[in-house]
Design a protein around this motif. Structure first.
Motif, PDB file in Angstrom:
ATOM      1  N   ILE A 419     -12.147 -75.006  16.614  1.00 18.31           N
ATOM      2  CA  ILE A 419     -11.647 -75.294  17.963  1.00 18.31           C
ATOM      3  C   ILE A 419     -10.732 -74.135  18.336  1.00 18.31           C
ATOM      4  O   ILE A 419      -9.846 -73.751  17.563  1.00 18.31           O
ATOM      5  CB  ILE A 419     -10.860 -76.616  18.014  1.00 18.31           C
ATOM      6  N   SER A 420     -10.929 -73.593  19.518  1.00 17.75           N
ATOM      7  CA  SER A 420     -10.131 -72.451  19.971  1.00 17.75           C
ATOM      8  C   SER A 420      -9.402 -72.800  21.261  1.00 17.75           C
ATOM      9  O   SER A 420     -10.007 -73.311  22.206  1.00 17.75           O
ATOM     10  CB  SER A 420     -11.045 -71.240  20.214  1.00 17.75           C
ATOM     11  N   ILE A 421      -8.090 -72.548  21.285  1.00 19.31           N
ATOM     12  CA  ILE A 421      -7.274 -72.786  22.477  1.00 19.31           C
ATOM     13  C   ILE A 421      -6.462 -71.530  22.763  1.00 19.31           C
ATOM     14  O   ILE A 421      -5.740 -71.045  21.878  1.00 19.31           O
ATOM     15  CB  ILE A 421      -6.298 -73.964  22.288  1.00 19.31           C
ATOM     16  N   THR A 422      -6.588 -71.002  23.962  1.00 13.65           N
ATOM     17  CA  THR A 422      -5.780 -69.861  24.388  1.00 13.65           C
ATOM     18  C   THR A 422      -4.927 -70.268  25.564  1.00 13.65           C
ATOM     19  O   THR A 422      -5.427 -70.821  26.548  1.00 13.65           O
ATOM     20  CB  THR A 422      -6.664 -68.654  24.770  1.00 13.65           C
ATOM     21  N   ARG A 423      -3.615 -70.003  25.457  1.00 16.24           N
ATOM     22  CA  ARG A 423      -2.669 -70.324  26.529  1.00 16.24           C
ATOM     23  C   ARG A 423      -1.771 -69.111  26.742  1.00 16.24           C
ATOM     24  O   ARG A 423      -1.628 -68.245  25.875  1.00 16.24           O
ATOM     25  CB  ARG A 423      -1.789 -71.522  26.165  1.00 16.24           C
ATOM     26  N   TYR A 424      -1.139 -69.080  27.915  1.00 20.14           N
ATOM     27  CA  TYR A 424      -0.162 -68.021  28.174  1.00 20.14           C
ATOM     28  C   TYR A 424       1.137 -68.306  27.434  1.00 20.14           C
ATOM     29  O   TYR A 424       1.519 -69.469  27.230  1.00 20.14           O
ATOM     30  CB  TYR A 424       0.110 -67.911  29.672  1.00 20.14           C
ATOM     31  N   VAL A 433       3.484 -74.937  21.171  1.00 19.74           N
ATOM     32  CA  VAL A 433       3.996 -75.668  20.011  1.00 19.74           C
ATOM     33  C   VAL A 433       3.605 -77.135  20.089  1.00 19.74           C
ATOM     34  O   VAL A 433       3.277 -77.763  19.078  1.00 19.74           O
ATOM     35  CB  VAL A 433       5.526 -75.515  19.916  1.00 19.74           C
ATOM     36  N   ARG A 434       3.617 -77.699  21.291  1.00 15.26           N
ATOM     37  CA  ARG A 434       3.173 -79.098  21.416  1.00 15.26           C
ATOM     38  C   ARG A 434       1.695 -79.218  21.038  1.00 15.26           C
ATOM     39  O   ARG A 434       1.294 -80.233  20.451  1.00 15.26           O
ATOM     40  CB  ARG A 434       3.416 -79.606  22.833  1.00 15.26           C
ATOM     41  N   ILE A 435       0.888 -78.214  21.374  1.00 16.42           N
ATOM     42  CA  ILE A 435      -0.521 -78.250  20.960  1.00 16.42           C
ATOM     43  C   ILE A 435      -0.616 -78.332  19.437  1.00 16.42           C
ATOM     44  O   ILE A 435      -1.410 -79.099  18.882  1.00 16.42           O
ATOM     45  CB  ILE A 435      -1.274 -77.020  21.501  1.00 16.42           C
ATOM     46  N   ALA A 436       0.220 -77.544  18.742  1.00 14.47           N
ATOM     47  CA  ALA A 436       0.227 -77.603  17.277  1.00 14.47           C
ATOM     48  C   ALA A 436       0.629 -78.988  16.785  1.00 14.47           C
ATOM     49  O   ALA A 436       0.073 -79.497  15.800  1.00 14.47           O
ATOM     50  CB  ALA A 436       1.168 -76.541  16.719  1.00 14.47           C
ATOM     51  N   SER A 437       1.570 -79.629  17.477  1.00 12.79           N
ATOM     52  CA  SER A 437       1.988 -80.976  17.070  1.00 12.79           C
ATOM     53  C   SER A 437       0.850 -81.981  17.278  1.00 12.79           C
ATOM     54  O   SER A 437       0.674 -82.903  16.474  1.00 12.79           O
ATOM     55  CB  SER A 437       3.240 -81.401  17.841  1.00 12.79           C
ATOM     56  N   LEU A 438       0.075 -81.798  18.348  1.00 13.97           N
ATOM     57  CA  LEU A 438      -1.078 -82.667  18.574  1.00 13.97           C
ATOM     58  C   LEU A 438      -2.107 -82.507  17.455  1.00 13.97           C
ATOM     59  O   LEU A 438      -2.681 -83.489  16.972  1.00 13.97           O
ATOM     60  CB  LEU A 438      -1.741 -82.333  19.913  1.00 13.97           C
ATOM     61  N   ILE A 439      -2.326 -81.260  17.061  1.00 12.48           N
ATOM     62  CA  ILE A 439      -3.301 -80.982  16.008  1.00 12.48           C
ATOM     63  C   ILE A 439      -2.881 -81.653  14.701  1.00 12.48           C
ATOM     64  O   ILE A 439      -3.694 -82.265  14.001  1.00 12.48           O
ATOM     65  CB  ILE A 439      -3.455 -79.454  15.818  1.00 12.48           C
ATOM     66  N   MET A 440      -1.586 -81.547  14.373  1.00 16.31           N
ATOM     67  CA  MET A 440      -1.089 -82.145  13.133  1.00 16.31           C
ATOM     68  C   MET A 440      -1.343 -83.655  13.106  1.00 16.31           C
ATOM     69  O   MET A 440      -1.858 -84.196  12.136  1.00 16.31           O
ATOM     70  CB  MET A 440       0.408 -81.864  12.999  1.00 16.31           C
ATOM     71  N   ASP A 441      -0.973 -84.326  14.191  1.00 11.96           N
ATOM     72  CA  ASP A 441      -1.154 -85.777  14.245  1.00 11.96           C
ATOM     73  C   ASP A 441      -2.625 -86.167  14.251  1.00 11.96           C
ATOM     74  O   ASP A 441      -3.015 -87.181  13.651  1.00 11.96           O
ATOM     75  CB  ASP A 441      -0.454 -86.349  15.479  1.00 11.96           C
ATOM     76  N   ALA A 442      -3.450 -85.373  14.955  1.00 12.43           N
ATOM     77  CA  ALA A 442      -4.890 -85.682  15.009  1.00 12.43           C
ATOM     78  C   ALA A 442      -5.519 -85.573  13.620  1.00 12.43           C
ATOM     79  O   ALA A 442      -6.337 -86.413  13.222  1.00 12.43           O
ATOM     80  CB  ALA A 442      -5.580 -84.736  15.989  1.00 12.43           C
ATOM     81  N   ALA A 457      -2.923 -68.989  14.121  1.00 18.08           N
ATOM     82  CA  ALA A 457      -2.462 -68.647  15.475  1.00 18.08           C
ATOM     83  C   ALA A 457      -2.156 -67.167  15.541  1.00 18.08           C
ATOM     84  O   ALA A 457      -1.542 -66.605  14.625  1.00 18.08           O
ATOM     85  CB  ALA A 457      -1.227 -69.468  15.848  1.00 18.08           C
ATOM     86  N   ILE A 458      -2.611 -66.529  16.624  1.00 22.01           N
ATOM     87  CA  ILE A 458      -2.293 -65.124  16.881  1.00 22.01           C
ATOM     88  C   ILE A 458      -1.780 -65.006  18.312  1.00 22.01           C
ATOM     89  O   ILE A 458      -2.065 -65.859  19.159  1.00 22.01           O
ATOM     90  CB  ILE A 458      -3.519 -64.209  16.679  1.00 22.01           C
ATOM     91  N   ARG A 459      -0.992 -63.966  18.566  1.00 23.92           N
ATOM     92  CA  ARG A 459      -0.484 -63.763  19.930  1.00 23.92           C
ATOM     93  C   ARG A 459      -0.689 -62.315  20.351  1.00 23.92           C
ATOM     94  O   ARG A 459      -0.762 -61.397  19.525  1.00 23.92           O
ATOM     95  CB  ARG A 459       0.977 -64.158  20.052  1.00 23.92           C
ATOM     96  N   THR A 460      -0.787 -62.148  21.661  1.00 22.80           N
ATOM     97  CA  THR A 460      -0.877 -60.816  22.256  1.00 22.80           C
ATOM     98  C   THR A 460       0.430 -60.558  23.000  1.00 22.80           C
ATOM     99  O   THR A 460       1.426 -61.228  22.778  1.00 22.80           O
ATOM    100  CB  THR A 460      -2.059 -60.755  23.232  1.00 22.80           C
ATOM    101  N   TRP A 461       0.401 -59.618  23.895  1.00 22.77           N
ATOM    102  CA  TRP A 461       1.577 -59.352  24.726  1.00 22.77           C
ATOM    103  C   TRP A 461       1.847 -60.480  25.712  1.00 22.77           C
ATOM    104  O   TRP A 461       2.942 -60.624  26.225  1.00 22.77           O
ATOM    105  CB  TRP A 461       1.388 -58.053  25.500  1.00 22.77           C
ATOM    106  N   GLY A 462       0.831 -61.347  25.988  1.00 23.84           N
ATOM    107  CA  GLY A 462       1.044 -62.382  26.996  1.00 23.84           C
ATOM    108  C   GLY A 462       0.368 -63.707  26.728  1.00 23.84           C
ATOM    109  O   GLY A 462       0.538 -64.646  27.493  1.00 23.84           O
ATOM    110  N   THR A 463      -0.406 -63.817  25.632  1.00 29.49           N
ATOM    111  CA  THR A 463      -1.114 -65.067  25.356  1.00 29.49           C
ATOM    112  C   THR A 463      -0.958 -65.437  23.891  1.00 29.49           C
ATOM    113  O   THR A 463      -0.593 -64.608  23.050  1.00 29.49           O
ATOM    114  CB  THR A 463      -2.617 -64.960  25.671  1.00 29.49           C
ATOM    115  N   ILE A 464      -1.269 -66.686  23.595  1.00 24.37           N
ATOM    116  CA  ILE A 464      -1.344 -67.148  22.214  1.00 24.37           C
ATOM    117  C   ILE A 464      -2.665 -67.890  22.036  1.00 24.37           C
ATOM    118  O   ILE A 464      -3.091 -68.641  22.921  1.00 24.37           O
ATOM    119  CB  ILE A 464      -0.146 -68.048  21.856  1.00 24.37           C
ATOM    120  N   THR A 465      -3.333 -67.622  20.931  1.00 16.85           N
ATOM    121  CA  THR A 465      -4.593 -68.283  20.608  1.00 16.85           C
ATOM    122  C   THR A 465      -4.410 -69.079  19.326  1.00 16.85           C
ATOM    123  O   THR A 465      -3.989 -68.533  18.304  1.00 16.85           O
ATOM    124  CB  THR A 465      -5.731 -67.261  20.438  1.00 16.85           C
ATOM    125  N   ILE A 466      -4.692 -70.368  19.412  1.00 14.76           N
ATOM    126  CA  ILE A 466      -4.594 -71.260  18.254  1.00 14.76           C
ATOM    127  C   ILE A 466      -6.008 -71.620  17.821  1.00 14.76           C
ATOM    128  O   ILE A 466      -6.822 -72.059  18.647  1.00 14.76           O
ATOM    129  CB  ILE A 466      -3.800 -72.525  18.598  1.00 14.76           C
TER     130      ILE A 466
END
Length: 798
Positions: A419-424, A433-442, A457-466
């Motif tokens: 599952i891939s999620i990219t957010r700013y 971080v809340r997405i990570a908390s959802l993943i843990m509980d799920a 999780a990796i980040r760029t200059w403006g986004t994070i991909t989990i």
């Protein structure tokens, strides 16, 4: 107003006729006035006049509702003994309006619906005039003017009452360059979608700074003027050999395949990571099943089509065969129409590719319906950054990001699926971080108690991909993630066993807060303390509390204020606005309910004062209870019906129509008997209470079980579930009006006012309670409130 100015009841039909035509006129007039008020929420941070403009908006927008409320109050007060029929008609009209307005937006757009509402009100005035011939020629002229505006010259709607868009919204910003132009605008029941050609449209979220090439041409897409996305030009060339240009290295060195030169940037996006892992660590010639949820202009689809080699002759929609096959799930049919039809050639007809199947559906509903297993589920919903950075979505329900949703996503993966999620990035960290908390509980719900080795999780200059894997990442995949990040100069935020010296290397922060925050959250020993001490509320959201963007903690008000650089705008737009509205509505309701009481003291009023107050308390109770139920049911059915506007329309239609039926049957026979009143109220409210108790335990399970059915069947289920509850909810109001008539007829408009005030208070109060306790608890509270109202009236009507 009517409780004080009772002379309006001397000639009720004349009053109804005049007030109705004023109501009709005010609908258009107020809309035009509000267009010229220079209110813009984006300016609140530096322009204090915006606060005044908010109050002006509230005042003017209340005017049509004042007259519509006066019409109903006159009708009920004039003939309380047939209130069941009056209330029946009112509920029927409200239910049909709630349903039809969703359909009409697709044909008349926003302004046209405003004009049509005015026309309906004008016709109502004409009907009232049949009893007393009052200004009939003037009314006919007014109605013909509206018809002329609506039918003969519909362009006048755009010219005179067009909807004003904030200059700070993405659409307006994109249109600023002189060579920009608006290509197309379309409406449906829940959105306005615009396509724009502009140099400002350069859409590649988190693009690596290592990329030296150019981006292809793009057409910008906005929804309601915001969330700029893009359709990327694709010439649909046949597969090319790997690129040899030193400035744009090939996708996979030493291997055949790769991207054509016009789409070379795709491999430099952080959201390409799961595709990269699949290509590098799996047999890419085998069948690969991908689900992309809400891809906007289609960039993730291009990423999949061009990232995977695939046989040229593939069965439509992935029904058998090898290669990559894509299911696209998009809730907004207008976006699909823009990409597939209006700009199909520009997009390379990617939605007509044999490997692609498009579904107009909500993601979770789709998963329940098809029950497939996927190699990749892409949830990378990235529009522009501005709206979420201010917390404007604080009260927006989102059933895509809840623990229940991620549990379904994980269960829909193949064993080695991602599952891939990219957010700013939005410092201080909260969404990601809340997405990570959802993943843990799920994961814990699926029996995995320590999923830290299944998250990256990796980040760029403006986004994070989990990135989430159903099974633990193996050593080869961990190496590939490091390789992917290093070659594109992305920073690793989290991997199992990641050392501090491996992060914050390329896009350097003064403090590597993302590495620290993810580490504390994913550490079972530190998690509880992290939730307690962190600036924002990052506890997992559920389907019962689906406010993903609600992060504020009351007790952390001042630290949050300082973290926002001493700006209070996020609090106005976010969750703190709810208690402000609640206090405002309580104060105004208190004044509006007490004013008639102070006026009545000047007159001789039949009946005891205690009786009057108990009747008012009864109407306050049923107003609170009714609105609590409406708000909760609208929220409960959003996921089931797929879109908020469908839930609003169908839930209101079902409840109001069944309430109308209940109102009609609340009176049998012409004799008013106190014993019969008590008996019917007792039966109705006891029935409401026990239905709510049943729904508290069973409704969520029933809705989830039925989620995979076709939409027409879900509409039938919605109506069937809500009709019994709405039917009994139709009894308390007309029976209460008859009780007020027994006590003192002059109490009737006052009771109507108290009921309306309670409904307004309930809208904000129910949301506050739901944020804290969940919607199911609010449903239970509604049953208790109804019972209290019944007890109050039983004591009164003896």
């Amino acid at each position: 107003f009517l409780a004080i100015f009772k002379s309006l009841l001397d000639k009720p039909y004349k009053s109804l006729s005049i007030v109705s035509i004023i109501f009709s006129f005010s609908i258009i007039l107020v809309f035009v006035i509000c267009r010229v008020i220079p209110f813009d929420p984006a300016r609140i941070a530096w322009d204090s006049r915006q606060i005044l403009y908010i109050f002006l908006y509230s005042f003017f927008l209340s005017i049509p509702f004042f007259f519509s409320g006066l019409i109903i109050s006159i009708a009920i007060s004039h003939a309380p003994r047939v209130v069941n029929k009056t209330y029946f008609s009112d509920m029927i009209g409200a239910g049909l309006g709630a349903l039809s307005v969703s359909i009409l937006f697709s044909y008349l757009e926003g302004s046209g619906v405003i004009v049509l509402a005015s026309l309906i009100a004008g016709l109502g005035s004409l009907f009232f005039s049949l009893k007393e011939k009052t200004y009939i020629p003037l009314k006919i002229i007014w109605i013909f003017l509206i018809l002329h505006l609506l039918i003969v010259k519909p362009q006048n709607i755009i010219n005179y009452i067009n909807i004003t868009i904030s200059p700070y919204k993405d659409l307006k910003v994109a249109l600023l360059p002189p060579e920009s132009r608006l290509l197309k605008t379309s409406w449906n029941a829940f959105s306005r979608v615009d396509a724009v050609s502009s140099p400002a449209v350069r859409y590649a979220p988190g693009l690596s700074l290592e990329y030296r090439g150019t981006l292809p041409s793009q057409i910008g897409l906005t929804v309601d003027g915001s969330g700029l996305n893009a359709i990327t030009e694709y010439r649909n060339n046949p597969p090319s050999p790997p690129l040899k240009s030193p400035s744009i290295p090939p996708l996979l060195k030493g291997e055949e395949g790769g991207l054509t030169d016009d789409l070379g940037f795709i491999q430099y996006l952080p959201s390409f990571l799961p595709y990269y892992l699949k290509l590098k660590t799996h047999d890419s010639e085998l069948r690969t099943q991908v689900l992309i949820i809400e891809p906007g202009g289609g960039l993730p689809v291009l990423m999949t089509l061009k990232g995977f080699p695939s046989p040229q002759s593939s069965p439509k929609g992935g029904e058998g065969g090898e290669g990559v096959f894509i299911d696209i799930v998009e809730r907004n049919p207008l976006i699909v129409k823009f990409v597939r039809d209006d700009f199909g050639k520009f997009s390379g007809d990617i939605y007509k590719d044999n490997r692609v199947k498009v579904w107009i559906e909500e993601g979770r509903t789709f998963l329940k319906k098809v029950k497939k297993k996927y190699d990749i589920i892409d949830l990378s919903k990235t529009g522009t950054i501005s709206p979420t950075s201010t917390g404007i979505y604080g009260l927006l329900e989102d059933y895509t990001f809840t623990v229940d949703a991620f549990e379904e996503y994980i269960q829909s993966l193949r064993e080695d699926g991602f599952i891939s999620i990219t957010r700013y990035l939005l410092p201080p960290p909260r969404e990601e971080v809340r997405i990570a908390s959802l993943i843990m509980d799920a994961f814990r719900r699926t029996g995995v108690h320590d999923p830290s080795d299944r998250i990256a999780a990796i980040r760029t200059w403006g986004t994070i991909t989990i990135l989430i894997k159903k099974s633990p990442f193996n050593a080869v995949e961990l190496d590939r993630i490091r390789e992917f990040s290093q070659s594109r100069r992305f920073d690793i935020v989290y991997l199992k066993g990641l050392r501090p010296d491996e992060t914050n290397i390329y896009n350097i922060f003064k403090e590597d807060i993302y590495f620290r925050v993810f580490g504390e959250l994913l550490d079972p020993q530190k998690r509880a303390g992290f939730y307690e001490d962190y600036l924002f509320d990052l506890t997992p959201t559920t389907d019962d509390r689906p406010f993903f963007f609600q992060f504020f903690k009351i007790r952390k008000f001042m630290p949050t204020y300082h973290s926002m650089k001493d700006k209070w705008q996020p609090f106005i737009e976010g969750g703190y606005i709810v208690p402000v509205i609640l206090i405002e509505s309580l104060v105004l309701s208190f004044l509006l309910i007490l004013l008639p009481l102070s006026w009545m003291k000047r007159e001789k009023v039949e009946g005891r004062r205690g009786q009057r107050l108990k009747i008012i308390l009864y109407f306050i109770s049923i107003g609170l209870g009714f609105m609590f139920i409406e708000i909760v049911m609208i929220q409960k059915f959003i996921l089931f019906l797929g879109k908020p506007v469908y839930s609003v329309s169908l839930v209101l239609f079902s409840i109001l129509l069944s309430t109308a039926a209940g109102s009609y049957f609340s009176k049998r026979g012409e004799t008013v008997d106190v014993g019969v009143l008590r008996k019917r109220i007792k039966i109705a409210i006891t029935s409401i209470f026990f239905i709510l108790i049943t729904y508290y335990f069973l409704l969520d399970k029933l809705l989830l079980y039925s989620l995979g059915n076709d939409f027409v069947i879900r509409i039938f289920i919605t109506f069937s579930l809500l009709f019994p509850l709405g039917f009994f909810m139709g009894f308390p109001f007309p029976l209460g009006i008859r009780a007020a008539d027994l006590c003192d007829k002059r109490l009737i408009p006052w009771a109507w006012a108290a009921n309306g005030c309670a409904s307004v208070v309930a809208t904000s109060l129910s949301i506050m309670l739901a944020i804290t306790f969940g919607f199911s608890s609010v449903l239970l509270m509604a049953g208790g409130i109804y019972l209290l109202g019944a007890i109050t009236l039983f004591v009164t009507v003896e």
